[in-house]
Design a protein around this motif. Sequence first.
Motif, PDB file in Angstrom:
ATOM      1  N   SER A 377     -27.993  -7.146 -47.363  1.00 12.93           N
ATOM      2  CA  SER A 377     -29.234  -7.085 -47.426  1.00 12.93           C
ATOM      3  C   SER A 377     -29.667  -6.269 -48.617  1.00 12.93           C
ATOM      4  O   SER A 377     -30.755  -6.572 -49.218  1.00 12.93           O
ATOM      5  CB  SER A 377     -30.254  -6.815 -46.217  1.00 12.93           C
ATOM      6  OG  SER A 377     -29.608  -5.500 -45.882  1.00 12.93           O
ATOM      7  N   GLU A 381     -31.864  -7.636 -51.801  1.00 16.39           N
ATOM      8  CA  GLU A 381     -33.046  -7.293 -52.019  1.00 16.39           C
ATOM      9  C   GLU A 381     -33.168  -7.100 -53.454  1.00 16.39           C
ATOM     10  O   GLU A 381     -34.360  -7.142 -54.417  1.00 16.39           O
ATOM     11  CB  GLU A 381     -33.501  -6.155 -51.121  1.00 16.39           C
ATOM     12  CG  GLU A 381     -34.715  -5.581 -51.125  1.00 16.39           C
ATOM     13  CD  GLU A 381     -35.123  -4.343 -50.466  1.00 16.39           C
ATOM     14  OE1 GLU A 381     -36.222  -3.677 -50.578  1.00 16.39           O
ATOM     15  OE2 GLU A 381     -34.077  -4.209 -49.434  1.00 16.39           O
ATOM     16  N   ASP A 384     -33.640 -10.298 -55.586  1.00 15.61           N
ATOM     17  CA  ASP A 384     -34.978 -10.785 -55.650  1.00 15.61           C
ATOM     18  C   ASP A 384     -35.980  -9.948 -56.147  1.00 15.61           C
ATOM     19  O   ASP A 384     -37.150 -10.440 -57.021  1.00 15.61           O
ATOM     20  CB  ASP A 384     -35.252 -10.684 -54.225  1.00 15.61           C
ATOM     21  CG  ASP A 384     -34.299 -11.729 -53.155  1.00 15.61           C
ATOM     22  OD1 ASP A 384     -33.775 -12.585 -54.108  1.00 15.61           O
ATOM     23  OD2 ASP A 384     -34.340 -11.810 -52.182  1.00 15.61           O
ATOM     24  N   LYS A 385     -35.731  -8.647 -56.393  1.00 11.48           N
ATOM     25  CA  LYS A 385     -36.714  -7.791 -56.913  1.00 11.48           C
ATOM     26  C   LYS A 385     -36.737  -7.983 -58.512  1.00 11.48           C
ATOM     27  O   LYS A 385     -37.646  -7.863 -59.294  1.00 11.48           O
ATOM     28  CB  LYS A 385     -36.535  -6.388 -56.497  1.00 11.48           C
ATOM     29  CG  LYS A 385     -37.529  -5.193 -56.881  1.00 11.48           C
ATOM     30  CD  LYS A 385     -37.414  -3.831 -56.649  1.00 11.48           C
ATOM     31  CE  LYS A 385     -38.542  -2.859 -57.253  1.00 11.48           C
ATOM     32  NZ  LYS A 385     -38.158  -1.437 -56.690  1.00 11.48           N
TER      33      LYS A 385
END
Length: 1470
Positions: A377, A381, A384-385
């Motif tokens: 995760s 994350e 994606d950021k």
Amino acid sequence: MDRNTTKSRVTPRKLLNTITQRSSNTLASASLPALNTRRSSNFSLVGSHKITLASLGLSKFPLDKVPFLSPLEGNIYLRLDSQSHSNVQHQGFLTIFELISGYGVWHRRYFVLESCRMYYWNHPNDRETKEAEGSISLSSSPSQCVRPVKRYSCARPFTFELVSNIPNQQQDDNQEALAKCWFSADTKQERLDWMEKLNQVLLDFHTWNRTVAALTTSVLALREQETSLVDGHLKSELQCQQEIGRMMVTNQESMVQSYLEGVGWGLEQLQEAKVELREVSHALKKAGLESNQNADRVKPLERLREVSVNHCQLFAAVSNLPRLYSVRSMVLETERLVESRRLLEAHARLMDLERWQDDILWQLHGAAGTARSALSSEDKELVDKYFSGVGQLVDALGKELWAVVSSALALARQNPTPFVSAVRIVEREEALDQVLLEERGGTGNNSRPMPPGRPRCWRACFFRVLEEAVSARFRSVSYLHTRGPGLAGHLSALQHATMADLATVRHLLEHCVPPHYRLTGAYLRASHRCLHAHLLQVSSWDLESGEIFAVLNWVRHIYNRFRDALVEFGKEHRRNMSNNKNKFYLHYLLASISNCIILKKSTESLQQQQTSRSAGQFSRTPPNPLAALDRAVRRACRLVMDQLLLDLQPLLPGLLTRPWLVHGDPTPKLCHVLEHHLELYGRVRPPCREVTASLSLHPQFTDCSLVRLQEEAQWLMVVEYVRALMQKRLVCRSADERRKLTQQMVRDDQLFREILHGLEGDGLVPDVNPLALLPILADFIRLKDPSMLTLEVSGLVAKYPDISEEHVCVLLDIRGDVSRDIRGAVLDLLEQSAPPLPAGYRPIFTDILENSVHLIVHSFVECKSCGGEDEDLLWESQPDHRGLGLGGGERGVRLPPGDSENEKYYLGIRAAVARVKARGEKVIILDIGTGTGLLSMMALTAGADFCYAVEEGCEAVPHRATVYAQLVESELLWSWAQLQPVEVGGARLVPPPAVGHCAGAHSVCDIQLSQVSPKSFTPLGPLCAMFSVDFSRPVSSAFQSHSSQFVAQSSGQAQVVLSWWDLDMDPSGSIVCTMAPKWKYPQPKMAPWRDHWMQSVYFLPVERGVTEGEELNLTVCHDDYSLWYSLQSRSQQTTDSQTEALHSRPCCTCQAHLLWTRPRFGELNDRLRTESYLSALRSVLREDSVCLSVSDGSLLPVFAHRLGAKKVFSLENSRMSKQVIEQVLEANLIRGGVELLEMRPDQLTRNDIGGEQISVLMGEPYFSTSLLPWHSLFFWYCRTALAGLLQPNATILPCSATLHMVAVEFEDLWRIRAPCGTCEGFDVTPMDEMVQQSLDFHESREAEPHPLWEYPCRALTQSTATMTFDFTQCVPQQPISRKGSVPLIRVGRCHGVALWMEYHLTHDITSSAGLIGPISEQGDCEWVRHRKQGVYFFRSPWESSGDGRAAVSYSFTFEPSLGDIKMDFSIESG
């Protein structure tokens, strides 16, 4: 069951029941303790026997492997049945030998092998529409076989026979006769294929079907054994009671022993399992120890795995650093491109960013572990950021795309480029979604996950946005002032906006999207849904009658093109009838009819209400508001009737045929289809059920009131039935057949009335009831006294005044018993009493005129339907000269480039198209009888529109044909019709009187008259125009005659009529295509070559003398099939019977004209050839000679008897040839001089020739079945079959034969193989390629027969003898091969090789079937006129320089097993 001993028969079940009933107490006392609560099955093997293929036909089988104490022993009795089945299938053309009235004939049929039967049809296309002409069972005899036919038995190559043994009723029961059926294949390979397939079927049948005798013996033995078993069973029952006690004790002991054995077996199994468990436990302990020892060694590997993971992550980070650093700038640049609506560039950048993001995620996913575990995760994350701007870019780009799509209508009128870019982006996204789903759609640990936000499904979004845009357009129309007069304005504005948008979509946007979008249809559906919702909203208001009328009138304007939509709907249905959407096609049409009529009635009602008011709210009424609905209903009704006809069409060919006469099919199926349609018609709403639109089947009824669909269905059914009758599929041959025909017609009429009974019950039967026609026609055919037909015809004309002479002639032909006098009286009555059509009368026979054209119409309707009701037709056809007997022979000739015939056709078609255009009519083409489609291309280039159907008053190209004839005297041509006397041995051999008085056969003699020198005949009269045929009008099939009067130009014997025709391409006759021979041209060398339409020679029934200046009357007569001439003197008075005899069609009464062809007559009358054979016979015959002749219908045995032979025998292949030769013998008073034997050479025995030995075996040789020159080598096979009957020093005449060849340049014949290329500017190369592929497949290495005297050629090489066949020896077993080459010594274009046979009658006398003289210095050749030569065409011609350096190489192989010669040629240049 059977036992070998005399023990009582006790079955296991009886024994078990007895033990259970009588020893229950004993068993209870001795019961064993339960070993298991669940017991396994106690069934065990008590005996076996293996059944094999050899077991078929047996009934008694011994049991093997019978265990000790088994209750069964001995034999088991079974009945085995077998049924054969073969999956072998094969099909193709075969020529079958059949006996008809004692005469053997060969018929070519299309055979299909299925299971154990061979079905045959006349043509492969008949399989779909007709039942088989017959079948041959392969299971009729248990001892059938297929084998090749020896050459001495049949002259046809590639022949095989099906042989079966059949009981001979005339002899003892144990004797059998052979029944043979001969088949001839086209090639050697086809014969091998057929024999392989047939033998496989026979093997399957014989394998699985035993003889009836074997089965009968088995059944009798079984019955005898069953009888003895019954007796034994009765005895054993008496002893059974005595042995029960002893058997009970024995059985108890057996049961206890069985239980104990089972316990022992179980204990053994448990012991073995215990040992195996110990071994497994020991192995597990050993594995655990080894695992503990290796645990310490694995710990260093975990550290190595962590280092590897970190290294992969670092490697991914380093490799993606350039991309990661440029992500921010790429996002900003893409945002700028989106804002400036540079959508394609922005989408390209966006795809790069998405690809980077997907690659980084996959690398991190792989670095997480070797098992491709899920990404953590934290890592997800982080990515994606970092790529958060990509998702925002997708949303921004999509927003811009949908803005462009929603404003597509406005953009299309100004600048459609943004819309095109949006569509391209949508298609890119759709393709990318599809690829990703295919690559990553799997579910597994190793499957790569889908990128974020995929799939996007932007194509579906495109259509959703489009529908929202349409809805917004409807909402944009002003709703102000929509009540009262404002409603009409609102609806009008809505109409104009909708139509304008649809026009924009169809003409602009449709070209901006891929074809599979079908944007116009999607926009139309969206508009329809929005319009439906809007009208529902408007109709929910409380409207006044004027407002309602405004709404209905607006709806009528919107659906004004409903009729055209129905037409397109019908076309789409016919183009793709297999589509599942079309299964409710008829329901849609009927619903459309109902809806249109309801709308019409509502509009009429509101219109009446508005008119009744003093001052309506509307200022004016729209003109003719119901006309569009009427047209739509009429079109829908026509489509309904077309569908009914389409459903009936597959069944109609079976009507009025022989199978229909026997079984009654397919009338019940027709009734079922009709009943189904009528049931659907009955579901129409009540306002629509009563009426539908007039179908305009005839111009009289265009203004008629609405009629019911049921009535039109009835009309169509009867019209098609009578049309089938008029096609003369069934012509009665006796009174019994007429009775059966009329009975079946009456039964069909009753079936139709049962289906259509509702019409009469409703009282809506029309004035002309079509169903009443069938009984009337049945009465006409049933009438026993033909003299009463005039009364029947008068009644028929009174009821149906539109019946024509053609229809009545067909009915008379169907009867089959009407004489010429009665036919003439009936037709005269019909001509005199033809009444005018009464007012309001609906013709029925008019619809049945020109039956054959109707079928052509329906075949074209499936492709294209008529586009209008007032369209004219240009009917373009190539008339068949054989229909009038003006030519013959099916010589398929492609018209070569530069031929004047093509040019004149083109001129005629352009003129005809111009005439129809000048009348302001639409030009519709129907091209009949073409192969290349050249005429159709000419017509379309000339300005024609389409090909639809055949109508009255058409323009035809050619427009007219004129038949010309000239009376001549010609010894050469007359020798082809009558047998001439010949001098033999000092006596005159005369033909039979019956042959001289016979009028001959009516078949035409078609030849190239251009090759008949004018010196060979003397014209006795001028060239006469006999009659003309106008192809633009229907031609009657009735007998017709035409006469031409002229004065004889010279004296002589009137024998022959030379005939041809000229074609007028236009009505004025300014464009003429003549078929005249070249000696009729002013410059013969400029005459075009004709082989498609040839000239013809007609022989007068009797030759007669004419004198110069005599007034003559030349009459030509013709019917449907043939044409014939007769000659009378104008001063000669003839009675009616004599006139009728002169006009009657010639018919051969002597059988000679049926046995001998025209060239064969000429060959028998050839004096030089006859003298050669007489000289050869004189040199070999002795006073004690016993002669045997082997040829078909030969005069050699008559010659041999005249020259003094002791005995003469002749083998004749048919009864007809035997009878003709008998007439010759009787006419010359030597009836017993020659013994004629009707048998084959292999059937001849010494008893048939009186115990004699043959000293002279002779033959021309000539056989009617020979096609190519070397097929007459059948004589060699006959000589081989007769070898046992010949004397040791017997003379064979001819003693040998030689195959000759010469390379040639054809003057014109090369055109039949030459490619067309470009004709009149049209490229027909695809047709050339198709023809060449067919030739390469089947005919590339084969010769074809041609009479070369009709087709001039030049020899480019010397005549060469290639192979010699020694008839004094038997046919060898091994093939004979010859190779060599012949130099090209003359300049020219070498098209191929000519081949022929020369027969050496003796060592110094030769008869040639090819060249009859030496080749001239220029290479001119003179060919025999009575035989065909073989022609081998090269694939492409060779230009010969004539210097001898180039040569034609040849290779010949004679196959004795086939009787055929394989050949190959090539040209080698030095």
